[in-house]
Scaffold this motif. Structure first.
Motif, PDB file in Angstrom:
ATOM      1  N   LYS A 255      -2.058  15.004 -19.673  1.00  0.00           N
ATOM      2  CA  LYS A 255      -0.784  14.553 -20.228  1.00  0.00           C
ATOM      3  C   LYS A 255       0.221  14.193 -19.132  1.00  0.00           C
ATOM      4  CE  LYS A 255       2.927  16.100 -23.313  1.00  0.00           C
ATOM      5  NZ  LYS A 255       3.422  17.216 -24.120  1.00  0.00           N
ATOM      6  N   HIS A 256       0.251  14.977 -18.064  1.00  0.00           N
ATOM      7  CA  HIS A 256       1.265  14.810 -17.022  1.00  0.00           C
ATOM      8  C   HIS A 256       0.739  14.203 -15.728  1.00  0.00           C
ATOM      9  CE1 HIS A 256       2.702  18.347 -19.438  1.00  0.00           C
ATOM     10  NE2 HIS A 256       3.728  17.534 -19.541  1.00  0.00           N
ATOM     11  N   GLY A 257      -0.556  13.986 -15.622  1.00  0.00           N
ATOM     12  CA  GLY A 257      -1.123  13.487 -14.379  1.00  0.00           C
ATOM     13  C   GLY A 257      -0.882  12.004 -14.169  1.00  0.00           C
ATOM     14  N   GLY A 258      -1.305  11.500 -13.025  1.00  0.00           N
ATOM     15  CA  GLY A 258      -1.173  10.078 -12.738  1.00  0.00           C
ATOM     16  C   GLY A 258       0.026   9.781 -11.863  1.00  0.00           C
ATOM     17  N   GLU A 259       0.241   8.508 -11.666  1.00  0.00           N
ATOM     18  CA  GLU A 259       1.335   8.055 -10.815  1.00  0.00           C
ATOM     19  C   GLU A 259       2.684   8.291 -11.477  1.00  0.00           C
ATOM     20  OE1 GLU A 259       1.304   6.751  -7.716  1.00  0.00           O
ATOM     21  OE2 GLU A 259      -0.843   7.121  -7.616  1.00  0.00           O
ATOM     22  N   ALA A 260       3.669   8.643 -10.659  1.00  0.00           N
ATOM     23  CA  ALA A 260       5.025   8.808 -11.174  1.00  0.00           C
ATOM     24  C   ALA A 260       5.660   7.457 -11.443  1.00  0.00           C
ATOM     25  CB  ALA A 260       5.869   9.615 -10.199  1.00  0.00           C
ATOM     26  N   MET A 261       5.289   6.466 -10.636  1.00  0.00           N
ATOM     27  CA  MET A 261       5.839   5.121 -10.803  1.00  0.00           C
ATOM     28  C   MET A 261       4.670   4.152 -10.938  1.00  0.00           C
ATOM     29  SD  MET A 261       8.913   5.259  -7.984  1.00  0.00           S
ATOM     30  CE  MET A 261       9.331   3.557  -8.199  1.00  0.00           C
ATOM     31  N   ALA A 262       4.629   3.430 -12.037  1.00  0.00           N
ATOM     32  CA  ALA A 262       3.510   2.537 -12.294  1.00  0.00           C
ATOM     33  C   ALA A 262       3.629   1.212 -11.538  1.00  0.00           C
ATOM     34  CB  ALA A 262       3.410   2.265 -13.794  1.00  0.00           C
ATOM     35  N   GLY A 263       4.822   0.858 -11.090  1.00  0.00           N
ATOM     36  CA  GLY A 263       5.038  -0.423 -10.418  1.00  0.00           C
ATOM     37  C   GLY A 263       4.501  -0.428  -8.997  1.00  0.00           C
ATOM     38  N   GLY A 264       4.552  -1.573  -8.377  1.00  0.00           N
ATOM     39  CA  GLY A 264       4.093  -1.713  -7.010  1.00  0.00           C
ATOM     40  C   GLY A 264       5.114  -1.211  -6.008  1.00  0.00           C
ATOM     41  N   SER A 265       4.774  -1.294  -4.745  1.00  0.00           N
ATOM     42  CA  SER A 265       5.666  -0.856  -3.677  1.00  0.00           C
ATOM     43  C   SER A 265       6.893  -1.753  -3.616  1.00  0.00           C
ATOM     44  CB  SER A 265       4.942  -0.898  -2.334  1.00  0.00           C
ATOM     45  OG  SER A 265       3.850  -0.016  -2.362  1.00  0.00           O
ATOM     46  N   VAL A 266       8.028  -1.152  -3.351  1.00  0.00           N
ATOM     47  CA  VAL A 266       9.281  -1.896  -3.200  1.00  0.00           C
ATOM     48  C   VAL A 266      10.024  -1.355  -1.994  1.00  0.00           C
ATOM     49  CG1 VAL A 266       9.536  -2.400  -5.671  1.00  0.00           C
ATOM     50  CG2 VAL A 266      10.523  -0.323  -4.756  1.00  0.00           C
ATOM     51  N   GLY A 267      10.935  -2.114  -1.466  1.00  0.00           N
ATOM     52  CA  GLY A 267      11.756  -1.641  -0.346  1.00  0.00           C
ATOM     53  C   GLY A 267      10.936  -1.315   0.878  1.00  0.00           C
ATOM     54  N   VAL A 268      11.261  -0.233   1.541  1.00  0.00           N
ATOM     55  CA  VAL A 268      10.618   0.175   2.800  1.00  0.00           C
ATOM     56  C   VAL A 268       9.127   0.421   2.585  1.00  0.00           C
ATOM     57  CG1 VAL A 268      10.609   1.926   4.605  1.00  0.00           C
ATOM     58  CG2 VAL A 268      12.769   1.139   3.677  1.00  0.00           C
ATOM     59  N   GLU A 269       8.744   0.936   1.408  1.00  0.00           N
ATOM     60  CA  GLU A 269       7.323   1.226   1.166  1.00  0.00           C
ATOM     61  C   GLU A 269       6.469  -0.046   1.286  1.00  0.00           C
ATOM     62  OE1 GLU A 269       9.294   1.896  -2.001  1.00  0.00           O
ATOM     63  OE2 GLU A 269      10.123   3.545  -0.863  1.00  0.00           O
ATOM     64  N   ALA A 270       7.007  -1.179   0.910  1.00  0.00           N
ATOM     65  CA  ALA A 270       6.266  -2.431   0.955  1.00  0.00           C
ATOM     66  C   ALA A 270       5.934  -2.822   2.388  1.00  0.00           C
ATOM     67  CB  ALA A 270       7.050  -3.537   0.253  1.00  0.00           C
ATOM     68  N   PHE A 271       6.748  -2.448   3.343  1.00  0.00           N
ATOM     69  CA  PHE A 271       6.537  -2.808   4.752  1.00  0.00           C
ATOM     70  C   PHE A 271       5.776  -1.734   5.520  1.00  0.00           C
ATOM     71  CE2 PHE A 271      10.412  -5.044   3.451  1.00  0.00           C
ATOM     72  CZ  PHE A 271       9.992  -6.349   3.660  1.00  0.00           C
ATOM     73  N   ALA A 272       5.611  -0.554   4.951  1.00  0.00           N
ATOM     74  CA  ALA A 272       4.972   0.545   5.650  1.00  0.00           C
ATOM     75  C   ALA A 272       3.453   0.429   5.646  1.00  0.00           C
ATOM     76  CB  ALA A 272       5.386   1.881   5.015  1.00  0.00           C
ATOM     77  N   ARG A 273       2.909  -0.475   4.925  1.00  0.00           N
ATOM     78  CA  ARG A 273       1.445  -0.597   4.825  1.00  0.00           C
ATOM     79  C   ARG A 273       0.872  -1.338   5.962  1.00  0.00           C
ATOM     80  NH1 ARG A 273      -0.543  -0.030  -1.052  1.00  0.00           N
ATOM     81  NH2 ARG A 273       1.132   1.191  -1.842  1.00  0.00           N
TER      82      ARG A 273
END
Length: 83
Positions: free
Chosen positions: A65-83
């Motif tokens: 019931k509670h498992g999985g990703e907290a945010m279903a969307g893709g990377s945004v902001g700094v996270e998008a550049f950290a890859r």
């Protein structure tokens, strides 16, 4: 929510209000339950401090019931550049 009529009685040097068993059961309180008392002119509110402990929250955790990703969307902001 239920409403009940009670009576304030003398108890030692102070005053007391006795909770009946049905009142305590409905509120989910037992002997030793911490409470918060809010006092205003003509009004007394007693709130039980019944927030669950970490152990209770972990026991209630259901990965299905509670498992999985907290945010279903893709990377945004700094996270998008950290890859």
């Amino acid at each position: 929510m239920s409403t009940s009529i009670g009576q304030i009685s003398a108890w030692g040097n102070g005053l007391a209000f006795r909770l009946t068993k049905p009142m305590a059961k409905t509120a989910g309180v037992t002997d030793g339950t911490p409470v918060r008392v809010i006092v205003k002119p003509g009004r007394i509110v007693i709130e039980a401090e019944t927030e669950p402990t970490l152990e209770q929250m972990l026991a209630a955790f259901d990965p299905k019931k509670h498992g999985g990703e907290a945010m279903a969307g893709g990377s945004v902001g700094v996270e998008a550049f950290a890859r």
